[in-house]
Design an enzyme around this catalytic site. Sequence first.
Site, PDB file in Angstrom:
ATOM      1  N   ASP A  37      -1.980  -3.666  29.282  1.00 27.25           N
ATOM      2  CA  ASP A  37      -1.682  -2.371  27.982  1.00 27.25           C
ATOM      3  C   ASP A  37      -1.563  -3.056  27.003  1.00 27.25           C
ATOM      4  OD1 ASP A  37      -1.822   0.181  26.425  1.00 27.25           O
ATOM      5  OD2 ASP A  37      -0.255   1.016  26.781  1.00 27.25           O
ATOM      6  N   ASP A  88      -2.816   3.896  21.756  1.00 29.06           N
ATOM      7  CA  ASP A  88      -1.887   3.310  22.735  1.00 29.06           C
ATOM      8  C   ASP A  88      -1.817   4.357  24.239  1.00 29.06           C
ATOM      9  OD1 ASP A  88      -0.289   1.861  24.329  1.00 29.06           O
ATOM     10  OD2 ASP A  88       1.356   1.925  22.812  1.00 29.06           O
ATOM     11  N   ASP A 105       0.054  -1.951  33.769  1.00 31.60           N
ATOM     12  CA  ASP A 105      -0.458  -0.427  33.281  1.00 31.60           C
ATOM     13  C   ASP A 105      -1.072   0.141  34.565  1.00 31.60           C
ATOM     14  OD1 ASP A 105       0.438   1.739  32.386  1.00 31.60           O
ATOM     15  OD2 ASP A 105      -0.905   0.912  30.447  1.00 31.60           O
ATOM     16  N   LYS A 139      -4.379   5.416  37.501  1.00 26.77           N
ATOM     17  CA  LYS A 139      -4.756   4.966  35.763  1.00 26.77           C
ATOM     18  C   LYS A 139      -4.811   3.872  36.446  1.00 26.77           C
ATOM     19  CE  LYS A 139      -2.835   4.409  31.551  1.00 26.77           C
ATOM     20  NZ  LYS A 139      -1.414   4.186  30.599  1.00 26.77           N
ATOM     21  N   LYS A 192       1.549  -1.996  20.484  1.00 24.17           N
ATOM     22  CA  LYS A 192       2.983  -1.893  21.322  1.00 24.17           C
ATOM     23  C   LYS A 192       3.639  -3.538  20.461  1.00 24.17           C
ATOM     24  CE  LYS A 192       2.449  -0.445  25.169  1.00 24.17           C
ATOM     25  NZ  LYS A 192       3.031   0.844  24.661  1.00 24.17           N
ATOM     26  N   GLU A 200      -3.361   5.979  25.646  1.00 25.67           N
ATOM     27  CA  GLU A 200      -5.015   4.870  26.000  1.00 25.67           C
ATOM     28  C   GLU A 200      -5.071   5.660  28.021  1.00 25.67           C
ATOM     29  OE1 GLU A 200      -2.337   3.763  26.529  1.00 25.67           O
ATOM     30  OE2 GLU A 200      -2.546   2.669  29.004  1.00 25.67           O
ATOM     31  N   ARG A 236      -4.848   8.429  29.508  1.00 29.73           N
ATOM     32  CA  ARG A 236      -5.115   9.614  29.680  1.00 29.73           C
ATOM     33  C   ARG A 236      -7.027   9.729  29.458  1.00 29.73           C
ATOM     34  NH1 ARG A 236      -0.816  12.357  25.441  1.00 29.73           N
ATOM     35  NH2 ARG A 236      -0.070  10.474  26.564  1.00 29.73           N
TER      36      ARG A 236
HETATM   37  N1  BES Z   1       1.451   2.264  29.199  1.00 28.70           N
HETATM   38  C1  BES Z   1       2.366   3.343  28.560  1.00 28.70           C
HETATM   39  C2  BES Z   1       3.557   3.601  28.582  1.00 28.70           C
HETATM   40  C3  BES Z   1       4.078   3.413  29.823  1.00 28.70           C
HETATM   41  C4  BES Z   1       5.447   2.900  28.719  1.00 28.70           C
HETATM   42  C5  BES Z   1       4.464   2.575  31.117  1.00 28.70           C
HETATM   43  C6  BES Z   1       6.647   1.838  29.322  1.00 28.70           C
HETATM   44  C7  BES Z   1       5.854   2.334  31.733  1.00 28.70           C
HETATM   45  C8  BES Z   1       6.407   1.820  30.758  1.00 28.70           C
HETATM   46  C9  BES Z   1       1.041   4.222  27.928  1.00 28.70           C
HETATM   47  O1  BES Z   1      -0.631   3.664  27.903  1.00 28.70           O
HETATM   48  C10 BES Z   1       1.412   4.973  26.515  1.00 28.70           C
HETATM   49  O2  BES Z   1       1.747   3.417  25.832  1.00 28.70           O
HETATM   50  N2  BES Z   1       2.080   5.473  25.838  1.00 28.70           N
HETATM   51  C11 BES Z   1       1.894   5.729  25.360  1.00 28.70           C
HETATM   52  C12 BES Z   1       1.909   7.155  24.492  1.00 28.70           C
HETATM   53  C13 BES Z   1       2.092   7.158  23.377  1.00 28.70           C
HETATM   54  C14 BES Z   1       1.518   6.318  22.345  1.00 28.70           C
HETATM   55  C15 BES Z   1       2.277   8.979  22.859  1.00 28.70           C
HETATM   56  C16 BES Z   1       3.979   5.760  25.028  1.00 28.70           C
HETATM   57  O3  BES Z   1       4.280   6.270  25.471  1.00 28.70           O
HETATM   58  O4  BES Z   1       4.783   5.480  23.844  1.00 28.70           O
HETATM   59 ZN    ZN Z   2      -0.590   2.622  29.004  1.00 30.78          ZN
HETATM   60 MN    MN Z   3      -0.498   2.744  26.142  1.00 30.07          MN
END
Ligand code: BES
Ligand code: ZN
Ligand code: MN
Length: 488
Positions: free
Chosen positions: A258, A335, A276, A253, A265, A337, A339
């Site tokens: 992000d 968010d 990220d 990834k 966010k 994204e 996947r």
């Molecule tokens: N890049 C983030 C996940 C992340 C969060 C990595 C904190 C490292 C530290 C990912 O793209 C994300 O935002 N995931 C969301 C998914 C949710 C919207 C289902 C998350 O984890 O909040």
């Molecule tokens: Zn992300």
């Molecule tokens: Mn994200």
Amino acid sequence: MLSVRFADARPAGSHVLVVPVASGKVEPGALGALGDAAAFAARAAAAARFEGEAASVAEIYVAAGEGASRVLLVGTGAGDDKGYEKAGGAIVARLLTSGETTVVVDPGGHQEAGAKLARLGYAALLRSWRYDKYRTTQKPRQKPGLTELVIVNAGAEAEADFARRAALAEGVFLARELVTEPANIIYPESFVERVRGPLEAAGVEIEVLDPAAMAALGMGALLAVAQGSARPGRLLAMRWRGSGAEPTAFVGKGVTFDTGGISIKPAAGMEDMKWDMGGAGAVAGAMLALARRKAKAHVIGVCGLVENMPDGAATRPGDVVTSMSGQTVEVINTDAEGRLVLADAMTWVQRTHKVKTVVDLATLTGAMVVSLGHEYGGLFSNDDGLAGDLIAAGEAAGDRLWRFPMSDAYDKLIDSPIADMKNVGPRPAGSITAAQFLKRYVEEGVRWAHLDIAGMVWAAKAGTLWDKGATAFGVALLDRFVADTLEG
Ligand code: BES
Ligand code: ZN
Ligand code: MN
């Protein structure tokens, strides 16, 4: 950068002398490197309550021959590989900005610790990495002054063993640099240009797809993430043909920043999302390491590179997109994204190359950090053998993994009323439903594993092998996985 070399005798110039000592071995017999001062040194160390615990350090004041400006005893604990690794990290943590330029490690003539001393040198090298490019006001005494680590009295195999590890270190440093650089410097196009030089020089074949090429292939999921940014996305493929076998694929990834997109966010901590792309960084770093040590394996590394931004062209919550696999996705939350990016990158590598094994690495979910903190990465797999191999490689390399369950019941949670699936499930088990999403992009007969490394890419505090900041988690793991399962 620290230069590590092996020598037959201590160098003539001024240096710090380091003697590694195992737990409970603080006695004159183990301090032969100190010659006549050994007995006095043992008493001084005992007085300082130095017992040889791994990574503990005692500075003692003894005359230890020409050139030695100070003498450090460094604990190796049980005296095993791990103990020597901790000792190597501790030496550098202690001396990097001490004003000393050369450190000499001398175990004394009677020790046989060749491979262990190579491990010590490797740990010292990794711990010495820093990225001071943007510091313009450092005083000379704040700058790293340590330039050379000389290991004497090492067994014959130490130098060759270290050379293999030095190739791995190159991959680790590349990954750390990519992760550390901010998103105005490393974005999809510049990521590609940064890695191209060293990878091609090492013999890796590079292929790059731009948005037009990806659109022609139907990569609507990856492109849906990229479309809100002024920076065009890229798919980067790196191929190392070190054997004639069918290739194994690593997929990373690479979200170079992000913001969350329209599902934006919160401001606090958003700067962390420059890393990220840690999965992509690990894949690029691993490819460099494999090529630099000429691994006898056929490996394809793929990085899905995009910036997730919320401009007027951005994907909206509720939009339905069609992935390269033909499956449709209702984008509930922009968010989630990573996947979407991985889905198309995985389909591309499975349909372009006849791969039987796919391992993806991704900073995929915040929920993973809640589950495992910063000690283990999460592992998800459709194959027990592959999962076992990855766990074993991780233990050996120091990048530890913990396996999570998957099942149809979790899979159901991402069914959509309008499309084949939605890109998020309910809040519970967020890391597992993310993995279930990816599993829908694994083709018939392919062994697949997903490593959610969200908690492992960036360290808030220093460890044995890194200072605060980028760890390069995954590079050593993939290198070891290749060595143990594809080579020999
Ligand atoms: N890049 C983030 C996940 C992340 C969060 C990595 C904190 C490292 C530290 C990912 O793209 C994300 O935002 N995931 C969301 C998914 C949710 C919207 C289902 C998350 O984890 O909040
Ligand atoms: Zn992300
Ligand atoms: Mn994200």
